[in-house]
Design a protein around this motif. Structure first.
Motif, PDB file in Angstrom:
ATOM      1  N   GLN A  43       0.831  -1.199   0.000  1.00  0.00           N
ATOM      2  CA  GLN A  43       0.000   0.000   0.000  1.00  0.00           C
ATOM      3  C   GLN A  43       0.873   1.260   0.000  1.00  0.00           C
ATOM      4  O   GLN A  43       1.880   1.320   0.691  1.00  0.00           O
ATOM      5  N   PHE A  44       0.500   2.210  -0.802  1.00  0.00           N
ATOM      6  CA  PHE A  44       1.158   3.515  -0.942  1.00  0.00           C
ATOM      7  C   PHE A  44       2.506   3.456  -1.652  1.00  0.00           C
ATOM      8  O   PHE A  44       3.233   4.428  -1.688  1.00  0.00           O
ATOM      9  N   GLN A  45       2.868   2.321  -2.218  1.00  0.00           N
ATOM     10  CA  GLN A  45       4.100   2.225  -3.006  1.00  0.00           C
ATOM     11  C   GLN A  45       3.704   2.227  -4.474  1.00  0.00           C
ATOM     12  O   GLN A  45       2.856   1.448  -4.896  1.00  0.00           O
ATOM     13  N   ILE A  46       4.308   3.097  -5.271  1.00  0.00           N
ATOM     14  CA  ILE A  46       3.924   3.239  -6.679  1.00  0.00           C
ATOM     15  C   ILE A  46       4.394   2.050  -7.504  1.00  0.00           C
ATOM     16  O   ILE A  46       3.644   1.501  -8.298  1.00  0.00           O
ATOM     17  N   TRP A  47       5.653   1.646  -7.314  1.00  0.00           N
ATOM     18  CA  TRP A  47       6.212   0.579  -8.138  1.00  0.00           C
ATOM     19  C   TRP A  47       6.042  -0.760  -7.454  1.00  0.00           C
ATOM     20  O   TRP A  47       6.053  -0.850  -6.232  1.00  0.00           O
ATOM     21  N   PRO A  48       5.890  -1.829  -8.230  1.00  0.00           N
ATOM     22  CA  PRO A  48       5.602  -3.134  -7.626  1.00  0.00           C
ATOM     23  C   PRO A  48       6.784  -3.729  -6.877  1.00  0.00           C
ATOM     24  O   PRO A  48       7.939  -3.561  -7.265  1.00  0.00           O
ATOM     25  N   ALA A  49       6.454  -4.433  -5.807  1.00  0.00           N
ATOM     26  CA  ALA A  49       7.442  -5.265  -5.144  1.00  0.00           C
ATOM     27  C   ALA A  49       7.667  -6.511  -5.996  1.00  0.00           C
ATOM     28  O   ALA A  49       8.772  -7.026  -6.088  1.00  0.00           O
ATOM     29  N   LEU A  50       6.584  -6.965  -6.660  1.00  0.00           N
ATOM     30  CA  LEU A  50       6.625  -8.203  -7.437  1.00  0.00           C
ATOM     31  C   LEU A  50       5.907  -7.996  -8.760  1.00  0.00           C
ATOM     32  O   LEU A  50       4.805  -7.445  -8.791  1.00  0.00           O
ATOM     33  N   LEU A  51       6.530  -8.439  -9.834  1.00  0.00           N
ATOM     34  CA  LEU A  51       5.923  -8.433 -11.163  1.00  0.00           C
ATOM     35  C   LEU A  51       6.186  -9.796 -11.789  1.00  0.00           C
ATOM     36  O   LEU A  51       7.328 -10.212 -11.922  1.00  0.00           O
ATOM     37  N   VAL A  52       5.101 -10.512 -12.117  1.00  0.00           N
ATOM     38  CA  VAL A  52       5.213 -11.829 -12.740  1.00  0.00           C
ATOM     39  C   VAL A  52       4.486 -11.780 -14.072  1.00  0.00           C
ATOM     40  O   VAL A  52       3.317 -11.390 -14.139  1.00  0.00           O
ATOM     41  N   THR A  53       5.185 -12.168 -15.128  1.00  0.00           N
ATOM     42  CA  THR A  53       4.619 -12.181 -16.476  1.00  0.00           C
ATOM     43  C   THR A  53       4.861 -13.558 -17.063  1.00  0.00           C
ATOM     44  O   THR A  53       5.970 -14.079 -16.965  1.00  0.00           O
ATOM     45  N   GLN A  54       3.830 -14.113 -17.680  1.00  0.00           N
ATOM     46  CA  GLN A  54       4.009 -15.449 -18.245  1.00  0.00           C
ATOM     47  C   GLN A  54       3.015 -15.733 -19.353  1.00  0.00           C
ATOM     48  O   GLN A  54       1.961 -15.134 -19.433  1.00  0.00           O
ATOM     49  N   ARG A  55       3.394 -16.687 -20.172  1.00  0.00           N
ATOM     50  CA  ARG A  55       2.487 -17.319 -21.134  1.00  0.00           C
ATOM     51  C   ARG A  55       1.904 -18.526 -20.426  1.00  0.00           C
ATOM     52  O   ARG A  55       2.591 -19.195 -19.659  1.00  0.00           O
ATOM     53  N   PHE A  56       0.624 -18.794 -20.658  1.00  0.00           N
ATOM     54  CA  PHE A  56       0.021 -19.950 -20.014  1.00  0.00           C
ATOM     55  C   PHE A  56      -0.992 -20.607 -20.935  1.00  0.00           C
ATOM     56  O   PHE A  56      -1.572 -19.983 -21.813  1.00  0.00           O
ATOM     57  N   SER A  57      -1.164 -21.888 -20.680  1.00  0.00           N
ATOM     58  CA  SER A  57      -2.132 -22.690 -21.413  1.00  0.00           C
ATOM     59  C   SER A  57      -2.500 -23.850 -20.499  1.00  0.00           C
ATOM     60  O   SER A  57      -1.629 -24.341 -19.766  1.00  0.00           O
ATOM     61  N   PRO A  58      -3.740 -24.285 -20.469  1.00  0.00           N
ATOM     62  CA  PRO A  58      -4.859 -23.863 -21.313  1.00  0.00           C
ATOM     63  C   PRO A  58      -5.450 -22.529 -20.855  1.00  0.00           C
ATOM     64  O   PRO A  58      -5.321 -22.142 -19.708  1.00  0.00           O
ATOM     65  N   ASP A  59      -6.099 -21.861 -21.800  1.00  0.00           N
ATOM     66  CA  ASP A  59      -6.802 -20.611 -21.540  1.00  0.00           C
ATOM     67  C   ASP A  59      -8.197 -20.719 -22.145  1.00  0.00           C
ATOM     68  O   ASP A  59      -8.510 -20.071 -23.133  1.00  0.00           O
ATOM     69  N   VAL A  60      -8.986 -21.594 -21.562  1.00  0.00           N
ATOM     70  CA  VAL A  60     -10.379 -21.767 -21.963  1.00  0.00           C
ATOM     71  C   VAL A  60     -11.211 -21.690 -20.694  1.00  0.00           C
ATOM     72  O   VAL A  60     -10.671 -21.673 -19.585  1.00  0.00           O
ATOM     73  N   GLY A  61     -12.527 -21.662 -20.834  1.00  0.00           N
ATOM     74  CA  GLY A  61     -13.416 -21.540 -19.689  1.00  0.00           C
ATOM     75  C   GLY A  61     -13.034 -22.442 -18.534  1.00  0.00           C
ATOM     76  O   GLY A  61     -12.818 -23.637 -18.703  1.00  0.00           O
ATOM     77  N   GLY A  62     -12.912 -21.849 -17.340  1.00  0.00           N
ATOM     78  CA  GLY A  62     -12.566 -22.601 -16.144  1.00  0.00           C
ATOM     79  C   GLY A  62     -11.091 -22.614 -15.815  1.00  0.00           C
ATOM     80  O   GLY A  62     -10.708 -22.972 -14.710  1.00  0.00           O
ATOM     81  N   PHE A  63     -10.235 -22.237 -16.745  1.00  0.00           N
ATOM     82  CA  PHE A  63      -8.790 -22.239 -16.527  1.00  0.00           C
ATOM     83  C   PHE A  63      -8.248 -20.820 -16.446  1.00  0.00           C
ATOM     84  O   PHE A  63      -7.280 -20.468 -17.107  1.00  0.00           O
ATOM     85  N   ASP A  64      -8.883 -19.991 -15.645  1.00  0.00           N
ATOM     86  CA  ASP A  64      -8.460 -18.603 -15.501  1.00  0.00           C
ATOM     87  C   ASP A  64      -7.271 -18.489 -14.551  1.00  0.00           C
ATOM     88  O   ASP A  64      -7.180 -19.245 -13.580  1.00  0.00           O
ATOM     89  N   PRO A  65      -6.372 -17.529 -14.786  1.00  0.00           N
ATOM     90  CA  PRO A  65      -5.286 -17.286 -13.838  1.00  0.00           C
ATOM     91  C   PRO A  65      -5.863 -16.856 -12.490  1.00  0.00           C
ATOM     92  O   PRO A  65      -6.968 -16.312 -12.427  1.00  0.00           O
ATOM     93  N   GLY A  66      -5.107 -17.087 -11.436  1.00  0.00           N
ATOM     94  CA  GLY A  66      -5.550 -16.684 -10.106  1.00  0.00           C
ATOM     95  C   GLY A  66      -4.394 -16.233  -9.240  1.00  0.00           C
ATOM     96  O   GLY A  66      -3.260 -16.683  -9.403  1.00  0.00           O
ATOM     97  N   VAL A  67      -4.692 -15.307  -8.325  1.00  0.00           N
ATOM     98  CA  VAL A  67      -3.709 -14.775  -7.389  1.00  0.00           C
ATOM     99  C   VAL A  67      -4.342 -14.793  -6.004  1.00  0.00           C
ATOM    100  O   VAL A  67      -5.509 -14.404  -5.854  1.00  0.00           O
ATOM    101  N   LEU A  68      -3.597 -15.246  -5.009  1.00  0.00           N
ATOM    102  CA  LEU A  68      -4.053 -15.200  -3.632  1.00  0.00           C
ATOM    103  C   LEU A  68      -2.948 -14.599  -2.794  1.00  0.00           C
ATOM    104  O   LEU A  68      -1.785 -15.007  -2.908  1.00  0.00           O
ATOM    105  N   ILE A  69      -3.312 -13.625  -1.959  1.00  0.00           N
ATOM    106  CA  ILE A  69      -2.348 -12.993  -1.060  1.00  0.00           C
ATOM    107  C   ILE A  69      -2.720 -13.336   0.372  1.00  0.00           C
ATOM    108  O   ILE A  69      -3.892 -13.270   0.748  1.00  0.00           O
TER     109      ILE A  69
END
Length: 185
Positions: free
Chosen positions: A55-81
């Motif tokens: 909170q209140f930090q402009i730049w990310p502590a963490l940045l994750v970028t990726q290609r993923f498959s499968p990407d069809v209904g039900g296989f959505d990316p997810g994040v939990l903190i």
């Protein structure tokens, strides 16, 4: 999409990188990329990018970028903190990642989800992960408690610390933190 979770801001981009991706990547405390960023969507999977900032930090502590498959209904990316421990869990396609947002942030582990990730679900002091062929649990520090094979159609519910698991109309129940007997992490 941007959401606030505890003391963290989470921003997610799907199928395209943000216009200021170069700056985000350069200024993030930890930036990781999995797969080619300039690949064709239909050949190399879909693009997913997530940034996590205290909170209140402009730049990310963490940045994750990726290609993923499968990407069809039900296989959505997810994040939990897990705000209490600063643990971030990311799931997309068959890749599972865990980070601790220390100063500096560190990756705890990389794992796979058979056939494809479905979602994360926090139940008290346990984080559950559902995938096409796997049901697993971690503690709030990102340590795996148990994992088991499942086969669709499958579902679960949690009541008073007990999991009721339905796999192809076969019902079983077991304690949430301990998991099914005989299953090792």
């Amino acid at each position: 999409m941007r959401v606030q979770v505890g003391g963290y801001a989470v921003q997610v981009w799907r199928r395209e990188l943000p216009g200021h991706f170069g700056s985000l990547s350069d200024l993030a405390d930890l930036s990781e990329t999995f797969g080619p960023l300039n690949a064709r969507e239909d050949e190399d999977g879909s693009l997913f990018c997530v940034s996590v900032s205290p909170q209140f930090q402009i730049w990310p502590a963490l940045l994750v970028t990726q290609r993923f498959s499968p990407d069809v209904g039900g296989f959505d990316p997810g994040v939990l903190i897990v705000p209490e421990t600063g643990v971030v869990l990311v799931g997309a396609g068959e890749r599972l990642l865990a980070y601790r947002l220390d100063d500096p942030p560190v990756r705890l582990w990389e794992d796979t989800a058979s056939v494809g990730f479905w979602w994360w679900d926090r139940q008290g002091d346990t984080v559950l992960m559902a995938a096409e062929l796997e049901f697993a649990a971690w503690d709030l520090h990102g340590r795996k408690r148990w994992s088991m094979f499942v086969e669709p159609p499958w579902s679960y519910s949690v009541h008073d610390g007990v999991i009721l698991l339905d796999v192809m109309d076969h019902l079983t129940s077991f304690p949430l933190p301990g998991g099914p007997q005989g299953v090792q992490p």
